[in-house]
Design an enzyme around this catalytic site. Sequence first.
Site, PDB file in Angstrom:
ATOM      1  N   ARG A 194       0.850  -1.195   0.000  1.00  0.00           N
ATOM      2  CA  ARG A 194       0.000   0.000   0.000  1.00  0.00           C
ATOM      3  C   ARG A 194       0.878   1.235   0.000  1.00  0.00           C
ATOM      4  O   ARG A 194       2.064   1.152   0.327  1.00  0.00           O
ATOM      5  CB  ARG A 194      -0.828   0.056   1.297  1.00  0.00           C
ATOM      6  CG  ARG A 194      -1.501  -1.208   1.679  1.00  0.00           C
ATOM      7  CD  ARG A 194      -1.299  -1.511   3.158  1.00  0.00           C
ATOM      8  NE  ARG A 194      -1.707  -2.899   3.434  1.00  0.00           N
ATOM      9  CZ  ARG A 194      -2.943  -3.265   3.733  1.00  0.00           C
ATOM     10  NH1 ARG A 194      -3.857  -2.358   3.885  1.00  0.00           N
ATOM     11  NH2 ARG A 194      -3.251  -4.538   3.897  1.00  0.00           N
ATOM     12  N   ASP A 240      -9.877  -3.240   0.747  1.00  0.00           N
ATOM     13  CA  ASP A 240     -10.556  -2.933   2.018  1.00  0.00           C
ATOM     14  C   ASP A 240     -11.935  -2.316   1.830  1.00  0.00           C
ATOM     15  O   ASP A 240     -12.130  -1.107   1.910  1.00  0.00           O
ATOM     16  CB  ASP A 240      -9.675  -2.067   2.931  1.00  0.00           C
ATOM     17  CG  ASP A 240      -8.702  -2.942   3.705  1.00  0.00           C
ATOM     18  OD1 ASP A 240      -8.750  -4.179   3.509  1.00  0.00           O
ATOM     19  OD2 ASP A 240      -7.908  -2.424   4.489  1.00  0.00           O
ATOM     20  N   ASP A 274      -3.463   3.895   3.732  1.00  0.00           N
ATOM     21  CA  ASP A 274      -3.204   2.483   4.065  1.00  0.00           C
ATOM     22  C   ASP A 274      -4.162   1.551   3.322  1.00  0.00           C
ATOM     23  O   ASP A 274      -3.946   0.341   3.300  1.00  0.00           O
ATOM     24  CB  ASP A 274      -3.298   2.247   5.580  1.00  0.00           C
ATOM     25  CG  ASP A 274      -4.598   2.762   6.164  1.00  0.00           C
ATOM     26  OD1 ASP A 274      -4.852   3.976   6.070  1.00  0.00           O
ATOM     27  OD2 ASP A 274      -5.378   1.954   6.698  1.00  0.00           O
TER      28      ASP A 274
HETATM   29  P1  AMP Z   1      -9.426   0.084   7.702  1.00  0.00           P
HETATM   30  O1  AMP Z   1      -9.390   1.560   7.443  1.00  0.00           O
HETATM   31  O2  AMP Z   1     -10.792  -0.449   7.948  1.00  0.00           O
HETATM   32  O3  AMP Z   1      -8.690  -0.673   6.671  1.00  0.00           O
HETATM   33  O4  AMP Z   1      -8.660  -0.156   9.111  1.00  0.00           O
HETATM   34  C1  AMP Z   1      -7.690   0.729   9.592  1.00  0.00           C
HETATM   35  C2  AMP Z   1      -6.799   0.075  10.633  1.00  0.00           C
HETATM   36  O5  AMP Z   1      -7.562  -0.329  11.772  1.00  0.00           O
HETATM   37  C3  AMP Z   1      -6.087  -1.142  10.143  1.00  0.00           C
HETATM   38  O6  AMP Z   1      -4.819  -1.120  10.702  1.00  0.00           O
HETATM   39  C4  AMP Z   1      -6.929  -2.278  10.695  1.00  0.00           C
HETATM   40  O7  AMP Z   1      -6.210  -3.470  10.805  1.00  0.00           O
HETATM   41  C5  AMP Z   1      -7.342  -1.708  12.033  1.00  0.00           C
HETATM   42  N1  AMP Z   1      -8.580  -2.318  12.549  1.00  0.00           N
HETATM   43  C6  AMP Z   1      -9.821  -2.165  12.041  1.00  0.00           C
HETATM   44  N2  AMP Z   1     -10.715  -2.902  12.746  1.00  0.00           N
HETATM   45  C7  AMP Z   1     -10.032  -3.534  13.713  1.00  0.00           C
HETATM   46  C8  AMP Z   1     -10.387  -4.458  14.760  1.00  0.00           C
HETATM   47  N3  AMP Z   1     -11.642  -4.884  14.947  1.00  0.00           N
HETATM   48  N4  AMP Z   1      -9.405  -4.885  15.570  1.00  0.00           N
HETATM   49  C9  AMP Z   1      -8.142  -4.473  15.397  1.00  0.00           C
HETATM   50  N5  AMP Z   1      -7.744  -3.631  14.441  1.00  0.00           N
HETATM   51  C10 AMP Z   1      -8.671  -3.165  13.599  1.00  0.00           C
HETATM   52 MG    MG Z   2      -7.248  -1.208   5.780  1.00  0.00          MG
END
Ligand code: AMP
Ligand code: MG
Length: 435
Positions: free
Chosen positions: A159, A237, A227
């Site tokens: 990414r 994502d 990211d």
């Molecule tokens: P995203 O924008 O949804 O791709 O997530 C952003 C960040 O939050 C990434 O580093 C994910 O791995 C983390 N993340 C999202 N949901 C969770 C969860 N339930 N537990 C732990 N980390 C999370």
């Molecule tokens: Mg993500």
Amino acid sequence: MLSHSFATALPNFVSPWRVEAWPDAHIKLLNPDFQLDDATLWQLLKQEGHAQAYAGHQFGQFVPMLGDGRAVLLGEIDTAFGNKEVHVKGSGPTPYSRRGDGKAQLGPVLREYLISEFMHAVGIPTTRGLAVITTGETIARQTLQPGAALVRVADSHLRVGTFQLAAIRGREQVLEVLRYSAQVLDVEADTEEATAEALLLRVMQSQATLVAKWMRIGFVHGVMNTDNCSLSGETLDYGPCAFIDAFDGNAVFSSIDQQGRYSFGNQPHIAAWNMVRLAECFVGILDVDTLNALVQEFPALYRQAWVDEMAPTIGLSSSPEALELLDDLLVLLQNHNPDYHSLILKLRNNPEGAHQWLQPWIQRWQALEPDRELMQAHMPNWIPRNHIVEQVIQAALNQDWDVVREHLMYARDPFNAPVAKAPENPTPYVTYCGT
Ligand code: AMP
Ligand code: MG
């Protein structure tokens, strides 16, 4: 059968990790395109993999350490679609979970599976679901739902955020990521400088194309943080994503996007912004003037990509007249907010029956003799409209997997599926991040 090229090439960007043991796991969906049987999948899930480390701008704010907080990269496998990374989302806590539980609910997992199958079917680069697994847990978010995991594949999970993490650690690590990304993306050049330049251009081109395809189909990603911005140009994502019903550049569905940063019409600008963040990582390899000149090419790349997508969507090849028509259509759509998908189908099947305000435009358009087959190939009958996605998720929560399978069939063959009609009473639709 698993290889570990990513982890071997970028040991500073992973932590060895495994999928947690689930209390009562069941494979609910297995993607037939990848020809994996249950036993092989269970075997894969037992292997040691890695959680990836990356940084990223979330809603414009730089976060130096994000990483896979709920996912494990198992490694790479050979598939009928080439070599793919296998990633398990909802795999349990990892070293990057921060305050999160590392888990996912069935609804959002199914949503990603359904929508990504559709994106693939309409020729939009995307990660794909390999399997949907229920874990036997109950997970609390807005509601209580069964816990689930999505096994998905991608050409690459590199990414913009991977380079951003490298950049705060220094030049050596940027070069490490550069070498591996160049290998994965098949970018060849003689020097580090030339490789950085070629890679940046490649990523800019693939993002321009990707976002133009999103705009053509009416897709709102919802969380275009750096990211979630894939270097390989795949849709990555699926969190709070949604499809527009009424055409509106300001359309936002995500509950947390209060400012409309990731609204439908803002996506090309955000892609450009993300490319500047990528370019910043190459300061120290390329001089700033060169980087500036490169990122300034993005609007032209996007404009060309948008025309390449939109002209055939209205059955035209890209002539100056077609361009003018497209720009005028955009203004009309933004002023009148019609149902976008219905309108494109109407143009194809019965333009005389379209809205009165569109008729003068339609006359000019028909003078160019639009090609109906071209239109057909660029806008399917069926799209996963929000009310349909909700219906599918409800069916899964009620254990009605036949309904899920029927809609998956449409998602995988949307050109031959029945028309997905606009909702009769469109209500504001709100989506949430928590896959
Ligand atoms: P995203 O924008 O949804 O791709 O997530 C952003 C960040 O939050 C990434 O580093 C994910 O791995 C983390 N993340 C999202 N949901 C969770 C969860 N339930 N537990 C732990 N980390 C999370
Ligand atoms: Mg993500």
